[in-house]
Structures are given as C-alpha cells and as structure tokens.
Design an enzyme around this catalytic site. Structure first.
Site, PDB file in Angstrom:
ATOM      1  CE  LYS A 195      -0.931  -8.580  -2.598  1.00 41.71           C
ATOM      2  NZ  LYS A 195      -0.161  -7.570  -1.935  1.00 41.71           N
TER       3      LYS A 195
HETATM    4  C1  LIG Z   1       1.151  -7.146  -1.265  1.00 46.35           C
HETATM    5  C2  LIG Z   1       1.402  -7.066   0.197  1.00 46.35           C
HETATM    6  C3  LIG Z   1       2.031  -5.972   0.802  1.00 46.35           C
HETATM    7  C4  LIG Z   1       2.686  -4.881   0.020  1.00 46.35           C
HETATM    8  O1  LIG Z   1       1.895  -4.276  -0.907  1.00 46.35           O
HETATM    9  P1  LIG Z   1       2.590  -3.517  -2.165  1.00 46.35           P
HETATM   10  O2  LIG Z   1       1.428  -2.810  -2.788  1.00 46.35           O
HETATM   11  O3  LIG Z   1       3.190  -4.550  -3.032  1.00 46.35           O
HETATM   12  O4  LIG Z   1       3.591  -2.575  -1.601  1.00 46.35           O
HETATM   13  C5  LIG Z   1       2.100  -5.947   2.177  1.00 46.35           C
HETATM   14  N1  LIG Z   1       1.621  -6.940   2.937  1.00 46.35           N
HETATM   15  C6  LIG Z   1       1.047  -8.021   2.389  1.00 46.35           C
HETATM   16  C7  LIG Z   1       0.508  -9.085   3.291  1.00 46.35           C
HETATM   17  C8  LIG Z   1       0.929  -8.130   0.999  1.00 46.35           C
HETATM   18  O5  LIG Z   1       0.393  -9.221   0.462  1.00 46.35           O
END
Ligand SMILES: *Cc1c(COP(=O)(O)O)cnc(C)c1O
Length: 394
Positions: A195
């Site tokens: 991210k």
């Molecule tokens: C990455 C993501 C999540 C989950 O995040 P984590 O930190 O991996 O638990 C939830 N929703 C979306 C749209 C994502 O891209």
C-alpha cells in the site's frame, strides 16, 4: 513483429518487475532502530504520535491505529454496531476483507454492482439494494479513486444508514479538495507493504465522531474500557471489559516505521500520478487497451493502474495475455476476483454468477500493471513496450 517471449522470443526485461513494491530508506531504518532501543515495544508514545500525524494528513479528527487494514474494517463494523440480521451494502470488485468484516460481526454483506468505467460502486445499484435491514454502505475507493461521496452521503442520510469508506487503496486521495479520511462516518486504511505507506502490517481508522473513535479504541484492546478516573478510585489494577474486543494493537516499532513513511506520502503520490500520466498517454495510442476512467474532481491516489484489454468490445484470452506479459518480465496481476463468486459466499448466502454482471464482465478483461513510486522511467517504458508488443499479437 518481434517474437513474444512466451513463444521463445527475447523478453522486454530479464528480471520481473513486480506490480507493487515498498520503498524503505535509512530514515525508516533508524526510526525503527530507535524504537527498538526505547522502553516501548508495544503501545507507547509512537502510536499516539503516528495517530496525530495521520489524522492531520487525512483531515480526520480521530485516527485509531490497528494491526491491519482488515482489523480497521472489523473495528469500523463493530463501532457502528452491526450484528446478526443487519445488512451492509458492499461492492464485489474489492479484496474479500471488505465483505468479510461484516460477517465477522454476524451481519450480511449485500453486493451492489459497480460502474463499468470506474469499477466503483454504482449509486443506482446501491439504492436498489436498500431494505429495512440495511444498516450501512461500505464503499471501496478501488485502485485509489475516491467514490462519489456526495452521492453516497446523500443516500446514506436519506435512508438513515452509516457510510463506511474502505480507503485501503486511497491514502492521499481527495474528493473535490477534501481528503479521503474525512468523507465518511469511518474511513479505513491499510499499512500493508504493497500500500501507499507501510508498517509491515498495519491499519488505521479515521473518523470525525468522537464516540465512534472511542468504540474503535476499546475494540482494538480486548473491549477494555480505559477510564483512568475509575482506575484511580478503585486501585490501579482495576479495569473493566465492557465489549468483546480483540488484540488489534499496532506496536510502537510499527508506528515508528509508519510515521517515518508518512513523511514521504506526498512525494510518492506525485510520482504515482506521473507514472499514471505516462501510461494514459501511451495507451491512448494502443487500440484495445482501455485504462479505467477517472471522474472530474477526484484526486486519484493510484494504488493500482488497471487496464481493460478488449477487442471489438470483447475480452481477449486473458490467461494467455497474463502469462505472455509475465514472460516479458512484467509482473501483472488481477484485482479482483468478484467477491460474490468465492465459494464461501456462494455457500453462505447463495451468491453466484449473474448477481453483479458488470463486475463479472469487467473481471474477464482487467489487468493491473506495475505501479509503485520507486519505478524508474525506464521501468515505465518497459511496461508500455511489453503491453504494446503483447496486445498487438494476442
Ligand atoms: C489491502 C486491503 C485490505 C486489507 O488490508 P490488510 O492490511 O491487508 O489487512 C482491505 N481492503 C482493501 C480494498 C485492500 O486493498
């Protein structure tokens, strides 16, 4: 025409370019080392410091740091008191966690189809899915483009339901000049390595509602009330568990990394926008390669760069396209398998093909191309070359 690498030709790149990658510098390393040398490893001063800086950046009044984006979604669903019998409207083009969080609390995710051009939740479909059991709309800023928050807020208000934003793709994005993080009752972010900024694993909830913020703080710490006056009156060992919560805390070590990373966010978003602009320009000249549309007034955070590969309005052989690009050294990916097609939801609530036809058709044609701030101009050029090469002969 050059022979494709999948057919034994020379690949565009010798090493694979991933679709996303973190960027860690020496400042990040020393911030983490400092945390390790301090008295605090779990919840300490760096958690507060990170939350304050994060809240300010996303224009939210309260930020609550948690152990993952999934934990952030779970905390949000808990905070608005979703339980058995409650419905939450979600889009199908997202990571499964956006729907799973509803199930964690015993509720039912109701899938509302997306718009064909943006793959964002379609306001008309949302309205059709509202029932007396609807308690919330959970919108996802897919690929990093903010949803139509004015429209969503109006529908939520008119129907007396909450609005949750899953902005795990959209840290740093804005909507008509207002930051994502301030546009819904609760907004959730992820600090996963792929991210915009990372803590290794981690997540954040932001809200302007003090009561919701407090509920999420309690939830991340086993449901234990932190009433210091009560502790003082009754002895410092005293505490009460008032809700069923979890251990969803972010550590001080992780907060040190996240705080250090946050300093780079604006530069990294700017670089992502530059790369997206290069891709847009190049693909405008390649027939059959159609990037998603960005609506006006949306400050896109470009977590993903998604193209639809179509010919005469039909998808091409995506499996071969995917493999051909991988052979050229381009680490493409597919985001996402529509959530309502997963066996879990099919058997839990009878979902399946036909429920969200726009999402299902889009799924057959979408590819995510490499997009991360550390990409060089040469990397970007390689992706464009490989896409042009492969699409012209598949
Ligand atoms: C990455 C993501 C999540 C989950 O995040 P984590 O930190 O991996 O638990 C939830 N929703 C979306 C749209 C994502 O891209």
């Amino acid at each position: 025409m050059p022979k494709l690498a999948i057919d034994g030709g020379k690949p565009v790149r010798d090493t694979i370019l991933p679709y996303g990658h973190q960027l860690i510098d020496e400042d990040d390393v020393s911030a983490v080392a400092q945390a390790l040398r301090s008295d605090w490893l779990t919840t300490g001063p760096r958690v507060d410091e990170f939350e304050e800086a994060f809240a300010e950046r996303v224009q939210g009044q309260h930020a609550v740091a948690v152990s993952s984006g999934t934990a952030a979604l779970h905390a949000a669903i808990f905070a608005i008191a979703i339980g058995p019998g409650d419905e939450v409207i979600v889009p199908p083009i997202t990571f499964a966690a956006s729907a799973n969080c509803v199930v964690y609390q015993g509720g039912t995710p109701v899938f509302a189809d997306v718009e064909p051009d943006t793959l964002l939740i379609d306001l008309n479909r949302v309205q059709e899915k509202i029932t007396p059991r609807t308690r919330a709309i959970l919108a996802v800023d897919y690929a990093g483009q903010p949803c139509d928050y004015d429209g969503l807020a109006t529908v939520a208000k008119d129907n007396g339901v909450a609005l949750i934003a899953d902005a795990c793709h959209a840290l740093g994005a804005d909507y008509h000049g207002r930051a994502v993080g301030s546009l819904a009752d609760i907004t959730t972010f992820s600090l996963h390595a792929v991210k915009h900024i990372t803590a290794g694993e981690g997540g954040v909830c932001s809200t302007n509602d003090e009561r919701l913020g407090e509920r999420m703080r309690i939830f991340r710490n086993h449901g234990i009330m932190q009433d210091f006056r009560q502790r003082e009156a009754l002895g410092s060992w005293f505490y009460e568990m008032t809700e069923l919560g979890f251990n969803y805390r972010l550590t001080d070590i992780q907060s040190a990394l996240a705080l250090s990373q946050l300093k780079h966010l604006d530069d990294w978003i700017a670089r992502r926008r530059e790369i997206a602009h290069e891709y847009d320009r190049a693909f405008a000249a390649i027939a059959g390669v159609n990037p998603l549309v960005t609506q006006s007034g949306r400050g896109h955070a470009h977590h993903l760069y998604v193209i639809r590969v179509e010919r005469d309005g039909l998808g091409v052989d995506r499996r071969r396209l995917f493999e051909a690009l991988r052979c050229e050294g381009i680490g493409v990916n597919v985001h996402y398998i529509p959530v309502h097609l997963h066996p879990f939801y099919r058997s839990r609530q009878g979902t399946g093909p036909g429920l969200c036809p726009v999402a299902e058709a889009a799924y057959e044609t979408i590819l995510s191309l490499p997009m991360f701030p550390a990409m060089t101009d040469r990397d970007v050029g390689d992706v464009i070359t490989a896409v042009a090469k492969v699409t012209s002969s598949i």
